[in-house]
Motif scaffolding. Structure first.
Motif, PDB file in Angstrom:
ATOM      1  N   TYR A  61      44.882  28.790  26.429  1.00 53.44           N
ATOM      2  CA  TYR A  61      44.831  28.035  25.487  1.00 53.44           C
ATOM      3  C   TYR A  61      43.609  26.951  25.651  1.00 53.44           C
ATOM      4  O   TYR A  61      43.680  25.601  25.113  1.00 53.44           O
ATOM      5  CB  TYR A  61      45.950  27.148  25.168  1.00 53.44           C
ATOM      6  CG  TYR A  61      47.123  28.367  25.077  1.00 53.44           C
ATOM      7  CD1 TYR A  61      47.523  28.885  26.087  1.00 53.44           C
ATOM      8  CD2 TYR A  61      47.767  28.364  23.919  1.00 53.44           C
ATOM      9  CE1 TYR A  61      48.896  29.740  25.852  1.00 53.44           C
ATOM     10  CE2 TYR A  61      48.930  29.254  23.595  1.00 53.44           C
ATOM     11  CZ  TYR A  61      49.395  29.926  24.806  1.00 53.44           C
ATOM     12  OH  TYR A  61      50.514  30.802  24.467  1.00 53.44           O
ATOM     13  N   ARG A  62      42.398  27.277  26.136  1.00 53.65           N
ATOM     14  CA  ARG A  62      41.421  26.196  26.383  1.00 53.65           C
ATOM     15  C   ARG A  62      39.846  26.979  26.010  1.00 53.65           C
ATOM     16  O   ARG A  62      39.849  28.154  25.948  1.00 53.65           O
ATOM     17  CB  ARG A  62      41.090  25.854  28.014  1.00 53.65           C
ATOM     18  CG  ARG A  62      42.591  25.420  28.326  1.00 53.65           C
ATOM     19  CD  ARG A  62      42.738  25.427  29.943  1.00 53.65           C
ATOM     20  NE  ARG A  62      44.014  24.785  30.251  1.00 53.65           N
ATOM     21  CZ  ARG A  62      43.929  23.610  30.980  1.00 53.65           C
ATOM     22  NH1 ARG A  62      42.941  22.809  31.081  1.00 53.65           N
ATOM     23  NH2 ARG A  62      45.388  23.269  31.216  1.00 53.65           N
ATOM     24  N   ILE A  63      39.171  25.876  25.677  1.00 55.79           N
ATOM     25  CA  ILE A  63      37.694  26.279  25.867  1.00 55.79           C
ATOM     26  C   ILE A  63      36.928  25.765  27.076  1.00 55.79           C
ATOM     27  O   ILE A  63      37.060  24.734  27.305  1.00 55.79           O
ATOM     28  CB  ILE A  63      36.930  25.867  24.474  1.00 55.79           C
ATOM     29  CG1 ILE A  63      37.662  26.280  23.186  1.00 55.79           C
ATOM     30  CG2 ILE A  63      35.427  26.018  24.459  1.00 55.79           C
ATOM     31  CD1 ILE A  63      37.242  27.974  22.962  1.00 55.79           C
ATOM     32  N   VAL A  76      36.537  21.993  28.178  1.00 58.08           N
ATOM     33  CA  VAL A  76      35.832  21.109  27.262  1.00 58.08           C
ATOM     34  C   VAL A  76      36.683  20.690  25.974  1.00 58.08           C
ATOM     35  O   VAL A  76      36.765  19.783  25.145  1.00 58.08           O
ATOM     36  CB  VAL A  76      34.409  21.652  26.798  1.00 58.08           C
ATOM     37  CG1 VAL A  76      34.780  22.852  25.980  1.00 58.08           C
ATOM     38  CG2 VAL A  76      33.701  20.570  25.954  1.00 58.08           C
ATOM     39  N   PHE A  77      37.613  21.620  25.883  1.00 59.55           N
ATOM     40  CA  PHE A  77      38.817  21.350  24.894  1.00 59.55           C
ATOM     41  C   PHE A  77      39.955  22.186  25.265  1.00 59.55           C
ATOM     42  O   PHE A  77      40.132  23.517  25.792  1.00 59.55           O
ATOM     43  CB  PHE A  77      38.247  22.182  23.510  1.00 59.55           C
ATOM     44  CG  PHE A  77      39.327  22.121  22.347  1.00 59.55           C
ATOM     45  CD1 PHE A  77      39.483  20.885  21.698  1.00 59.55           C
ATOM     46  CD2 PHE A  77      40.088  23.159  21.917  1.00 59.55           C
ATOM     47  CE1 PHE A  77      40.340  20.471  20.508  1.00 59.55           C
ATOM     48  CE2 PHE A  77      40.791  22.808  20.925  1.00 59.55           C
ATOM     49  CZ  PHE A  77      41.027  21.418  20.342  1.00 59.55           C
ATOM     50  N   ASN A  94      27.232  22.590  18.987  1.00 57.16           N
ATOM     51  CA  ASN A  94      28.194  22.392  18.450  1.00 57.16           C
ATOM     52  C   ASN A  94      28.953  23.822  19.048  1.00 57.16           C
ATOM     53  O   ASN A  94      28.424  24.858  19.089  1.00 57.16           O
ATOM     54  CB  ASN A  94      28.470  22.216  16.944  1.00 57.16           C
ATOM     55  CG  ASN A  94      28.027  20.951  16.702  1.00 57.16           C
ATOM     56  OD1 ASN A  94      28.151  19.834  17.278  1.00 57.16           O
ATOM     57  ND2 ASN A  94      27.048  20.968  15.539  1.00 57.16           N
ATOM     58  N   ILE A  95      30.359  23.802  19.043  1.00 53.43           N
ATOM     59  CA  ILE A  95      31.171  24.905  19.576  1.00 53.43           C
ATOM     60  C   ILE A  95      32.186  25.259  18.352  1.00 53.43           C
ATOM     61  O   ILE A  95      32.696  24.468  17.812  1.00 53.43           O
ATOM     62  CB  ILE A  95      31.849  24.662  20.824  1.00 53.43           C
ATOM     63  CG1 ILE A  95      30.992  23.819  21.761  1.00 53.43           C
ATOM     64  CG2 ILE A  95      32.586  25.988  21.256  1.00 53.43           C
ATOM     65  CD1 ILE A  95      31.551  23.050  22.583  1.00 53.43           C
ATOM     66  N   TYR A  96      32.209  26.432  18.101  1.00 52.76           N
ATOM     67  CA  TYR A  96      33.185  27.172  16.985  1.00 52.76           C
ATOM     68  C   TYR A  96      34.159  28.248  17.742  1.00 52.76           C
ATOM     69  O   TYR A  96      33.680  29.010  18.917  1.00 52.76           O
ATOM     70  CB  TYR A  96      32.504  27.912  16.274  1.00 52.76           C
ATOM     71  CG  TYR A  96      31.266  26.795  15.271  1.00 52.76           C
ATOM     72  CD1 TYR A  96      31.584  26.697  13.956  1.00 52.76           C
ATOM     73  CD2 TYR A  96      30.165  26.594  16.137  1.00 52.76           C
ATOM     74  CE1 TYR A  96      30.657  25.886  13.237  1.00 52.76           C
ATOM     75  CE2 TYR A  96      29.215  25.719  15.198  1.00 52.76           C
ATOM     76  CZ  TYR A  96      29.515  25.462  13.988  1.00 52.76           C
ATOM     77  OH  TYR A  96      28.596  24.699  13.475  1.00 52.76           O
ATOM     78  N   PHE A  97      35.469  28.182  17.542  1.00 46.92           N
ATOM     79  CA  PHE A  97      36.320  29.250  17.850  1.00 46.92           C
ATOM     80  C   PHE A  97      37.352  29.693  17.194  1.00 46.92           C
ATOM     81  O   PHE A  97      37.654  28.717  15.885  1.00 46.92           O
ATOM     82  CB  PHE A  97      36.610  28.783  19.255  1.00 46.92           C
ATOM     83  CG  PHE A  97      37.867  27.590  19.178  1.00 46.92           C
ATOM     84  CD1 PHE A  97      39.330  27.889  18.747  1.00 46.92           C
ATOM     85  CD2 PHE A  97      37.491  26.297  19.109  1.00 46.92           C
ATOM     86  CE1 PHE A  97      40.157  26.852  18.777  1.00 46.92           C
ATOM     87  CE2 PHE A  97      38.292  25.256  19.107  1.00 46.92           C
ATOM     88  CZ  PHE A  97      39.850  25.433  18.972  1.00 46.92           C
ATOM     89  N   GLY A 111      33.681  18.114  22.786  1.00 44.68           N
ATOM     90  CA  GLY A 111      34.924  18.776  22.477  1.00 44.68           C
ATOM     91  C   GLY A 111      35.507  17.975  21.330  1.00 44.68           C
ATOM     92  O   GLY A 111      37.032  18.484  21.316  1.00 44.68           O
ATOM     93  N   GLN A 112      35.272  17.259  20.518  1.00 47.90           N
ATOM     94  CA  GLN A 112      36.010  16.665  19.382  1.00 47.90           C
ATOM     95  C   GLN A 112      35.987  17.478  18.282  1.00 47.90           C
ATOM     96  O   GLN A 112      34.985  18.252  17.919  1.00 47.90           O
ATOM     97  CB  GLN A 112      35.434  15.187  19.002  1.00 47.90           C
ATOM     98  CG  GLN A 112      35.671  14.336  20.012  1.00 47.90           C
ATOM     99  CD  GLN A 112      34.371  14.274  21.304  1.00 47.90           C
ATOM    100  OE1 GLN A 112      33.593  14.797  21.013  1.00 47.90           O
ATOM    101  NE2 GLN A 112      35.017  14.187  22.415  1.00 47.90           N
ATOM    102  N   ILE A 113      37.130  17.647  17.522  1.00 46.14           N
ATOM    103  CA  ILE A 113      37.050  18.418  16.304  1.00 46.14           C
ATOM    104  C   ILE A 113      36.321  17.944  15.373  1.00 46.14           C
ATOM    105  O   ILE A 113      36.755  16.625  14.992  1.00 46.14           O
ATOM    106  CB  ILE A 113      38.825  18.869  16.057  1.00 46.14           C
ATOM    107  CG1 ILE A 113      39.463  19.435  16.952  1.00 46.14           C
ATOM    108  CG2 ILE A 113      38.755  19.573  14.585  1.00 46.14           C
ATOM    109  CD1 ILE A 113      40.734  19.674  16.533  1.00 46.14           C
TER     110      ILE A 113
END
Length: 307
Positions: A61-63, A76-77, A94-97, A111-113
């Motif tokens: 459950y992590r990035i 990071v998240f 920026n990171i997308y998942f 790591g902020q939404i």
């Protein structure tokens, strides 16, 4: 349980991962860390412009991020309340998942939404032109960000784009749930397979074709007889969901009994779907001696009718 790198001259090395799945290693060398990708590849790796490697650690459950300079791994998240998959990055880092199969989440490099795309519901299918906030996002197997910053993903036999300029969903490739030659000469169609065969009392052939039940008439023409995607099950159970056609058995009156991965249904001659056995979309064993629609079954791949 490892991430490996192959250089242009063909040399292979381990970048991250110990010998077994699990969770460990944050703050230390990535080569001594553990991940748990679950049972399949959901597009779990992405590099940012600085050379940092992001890992969608699905079952943890992590990035997680592996620093491209030091090789140190950190979270990071997460841990998030849902599983994470199909990670990507954009030109700004920026990171997308994909989160819990139902939405795409955008994170800052820290790591902020920043944003979330999709309606957060499943199952379902959205036509082109659907506003991004209303789009069903389910079972992504690939994720990428185009040069304009739009979100592109692969899911359910299509490559699709969330166009952030228009705010609408688009298809780039594929035509699911439509099928080449869906209606017309049977020899001109494509069959997904994986289902059952049965003849109606009229002599027409029924074919369980993935999420569809298709019919070939006496002249050799094929047409969709029933669509299991988003099928409505009667008010007795008041649920909506998709139905597969793993087993298909008509009775003499023309009602059709269907088994999919979790349930047995009846499709009556009026086109209404009724639950016969199993709690909808639950796989398990329970309920012996009680009402069949209150019981659990699991993978009832076939059905039969007595006299």
């Amino acid at each position: 349980a490892r991430i490996r790198k192959i250089t242009p001259d063909g040399i292979i090395s381990t970048v991250a991962g110990a010998a077994t799945p699990g969770f460990s290693g944050d703050g230390g060398p990535a080569t001594q860390a553990q991940f748990n990708f679950g049972f399949a590849d959901w597009g779990s790796l992405a590099l940012d412009p600085q050379g940092n490697l992001y890992v969608a650690d699905y079952a943890n459950y992590r990035i997680r991020r592996i620093d491209g300079r030091t090789g140190i791994i950190t979270t990071v998240f997460g841990p998030w309340q849902f599983r994470v998959a199909a990670v990507a990055t954009d030109a700004a880092g920026n990171i997308y998942f994909q989160g819990n199969y139902e939405r795409i989440v955008k994170l800052s490099p820290g790591g902020q939404i920043l944003a979330s795309y999709g309606n957060g519901k499943y199952p379902g299918f959205s036509e082109d032109g659907t506003p991004i906030a209303d789009v069903f996002l389910f079972w992504l197997v690939g994720l990428a960000i185009d040069p304009a910053g739009n979100v592109v993903y692969a899911s359910n036999g299509r490559v699709r784009r969330l166009n952030l300029t228009t705010g609408l969903l688009e298809t780039l490739a594929g035509m699911y749930p439509r099928i080449i030659g869906e209606n017309g000469p049977a020899i001109a169609t494509v069959l997904g397979g994986g289902g059952d065969l049965a003849f109606l009392p009229t002599g027409e052939l029924l074919i369980g074709d993935g999420g569809r039940l298709r019919r070939i008439d006496g002249s050799g023409s094929i047409a969709t007889f029933a669509d299991g995607d988003g099928a409505y099950v009667d008010s007795k159970v008041s649920v909506v969901g998709s139905i597969g056609f793993d087993a298909v058995k008509p009775d003499r009156a023309g009602n059709i009994y269907i088994a999919d991965a979790h349930n047995v249904f009846q499709l009556d001659t009026e086109g209404t779907v009724h639950l016969v056995a199993g709690r909808f979309n639950e796989c398990g064993l329970s309920g012996d001696g009680g009402i069949a629609t209150n019981a659990q079954v699991c993978q009832p791949w076939d059905v039969a009718l007595d006299g």
